[in-house]
Design an enzyme around this catalytic site. Sequence first.
Site, PDB file in Angstrom:
ATOM      1  N   GLU A   1      36.235  50.439  31.672  1.00  0.00           N
ATOM      2  CA  GLU A   1      35.021  50.090  32.395  1.00  0.00           C
ATOM      3  C   GLU A   1      34.800  50.946  33.634  1.00  0.00           C
ATOM      4  O   GLU A   1      33.662  51.127  34.073  1.00  0.00           O
ATOM      5  CB  GLU A   1      35.014  48.615  32.776  1.00  0.00           C
ATOM      6  CG  GLU A   1      35.990  48.233  33.870  1.00  0.00           C
ATOM      7  CD  GLU A   1      35.937  46.750  34.201  1.00  0.00           C
ATOM      8  OE1 GLU A   1      35.235  46.383  35.171  1.00  0.00           O
ATOM      9  OE2 GLU A   1      36.598  45.967  33.499  1.00  0.00           O
TER      10      GLU A   1
ATOM     11  N   LYS B   1      41.843  36.762  34.683  1.00  0.00           N
ATOM     12  CA  LYS B   1      42.144  37.756  35.694  1.00  0.00           C
ATOM     13  C   LYS B   1      43.544  37.512  36.250  1.00  0.00           C
ATOM     14  O   LYS B   1      43.927  36.364  36.522  1.00  0.00           O
ATOM     15  CB  LYS B   1      41.120  37.695  36.829  1.00  0.00           C
ATOM     16  CG  LYS B   1      39.690  37.967  36.380  1.00  0.00           C
ATOM     17  CD  LYS B   1      39.515  39.401  35.916  1.00  0.00           C
ATOM     18  CE  LYS B   1      38.056  39.683  35.587  1.00  0.00           C
ATOM     19  NZ  LYS B   1      37.803  41.110  35.314  1.00  0.00           N
TER      20      LYS B   1
END
Length: 439
Positions: A299, A219
């Site tokens: 997503e 991330k």
Amino acid sequence: MSPTVTGFEVHDIRFPTSEQLDGSDAMNPDPDYSAAYVVIRTDEGSEGHGLCFTIGRGNDVTAAAIAALRPYVIGRAAPIAPAGLAALHHDLTHDSQLRWLGPEKGVIHMAAGAVVNAAWDLAARHAGLPVWEFLAAMEPEELVSLVDFRYLTDALTRDEALAILRAAQPGRAERAARLRAHGYPAYTTSPGWIGYSDEKLVRLSKEAVAEGFDQIKLKVGGDIDDDVRRLRLARDAVGPTVRIAVDANQRWDVADAVRWMTALAPYRPHWIEEPTSPDDILGHAAVRRGQPVKVATGEHIANRVVFKQLLQAGAVDFVQIDAARVAGVNENLAILLLAAKYGVPVCPHAGGVGLCELVQHLAMFDYVAVSGSWEDRVIEYVDHLHEHFTDPVVLTRGRYVAPRAPGFSARMLPESIAAHRFPEGPVWRARRAAKEVAP
């Protein structure tokens, strides 16, 4: 006679993952992984289980949206064949008054997806097959009948979809056998949560490689200097041949994304995921043109129409479907066909609660009956919360083992549902009590 749907239950299930910063990223620093969970039952005693994934607050809103769909399900013939599954999807997404809440996006669309996926669990169990095999056993004409082609025909017609499926049909049995023998390639995000220390990042990255993964994900998006340091540490930990994807979780404007990824590029990221708003088609195209790293997204994309535009605009190198964001299996089938038409690999989003369990079926079906390839294709894996499911995912040497149990793999254990029901479950009662006595 076909069984009839007579029962419909909805549960607000939450896990306190924020306590360990599991799932943390630059946009979502303290997620409590959650599921708005639905069970449909028939008069013959069979069941179908489905869910929407959220990260805590608002899970009650999603559960309420699922509950609002109860009248569309109770009393209808159980959707256990393609015609019934297509009709249920149509009824849940085309009601004119409910559609106004989207149309075909947001909480009401995710709720429809949870119910549709529960119906697919019911139908596959009735057939005695896992969902991936249940889908892959259908004729091309049956598969096409499941897809809503409204708004797609400028990019993908029914005849083109049929041609894609018919072209893949001759090799289905061979690919299914290969899948059972070797599993499906995976990558892991478990080392890369933004709240983890450098030491934990390095340790988990090395462990992932030792476990057989040849791709991990980090991330990014909090601080550019921190991200350069963390990516350098990860690259040193895994060596030059392991792929490292990075994920900004929609953190940046376009110019920031270009600047950030130009700085990270020397460490050879495999892709940048969600560099900007999921609704910004032109922004993704600009990021893709403006820096050297490939772009992945999907997503948080609401429906097949936005996926269509991403592909038409040449804005994406990897399509990331999500099993619980759009309106279930039917709409994801449309997205898989669009990606096949444009020749873009599908690398599903997973993790969360039950997303690994669900989406493995869609990727495996894509390999067997749509794209016919797993080259440049991987399914995300996150090692969280699988112990709460009756048929949890199984990984061996960095590959998903093909499910053999009938259904969609998304059934939670009754004791997990009882313990984590919000707000009255014992896990949440204990958490509140601990806060009350804390100094």
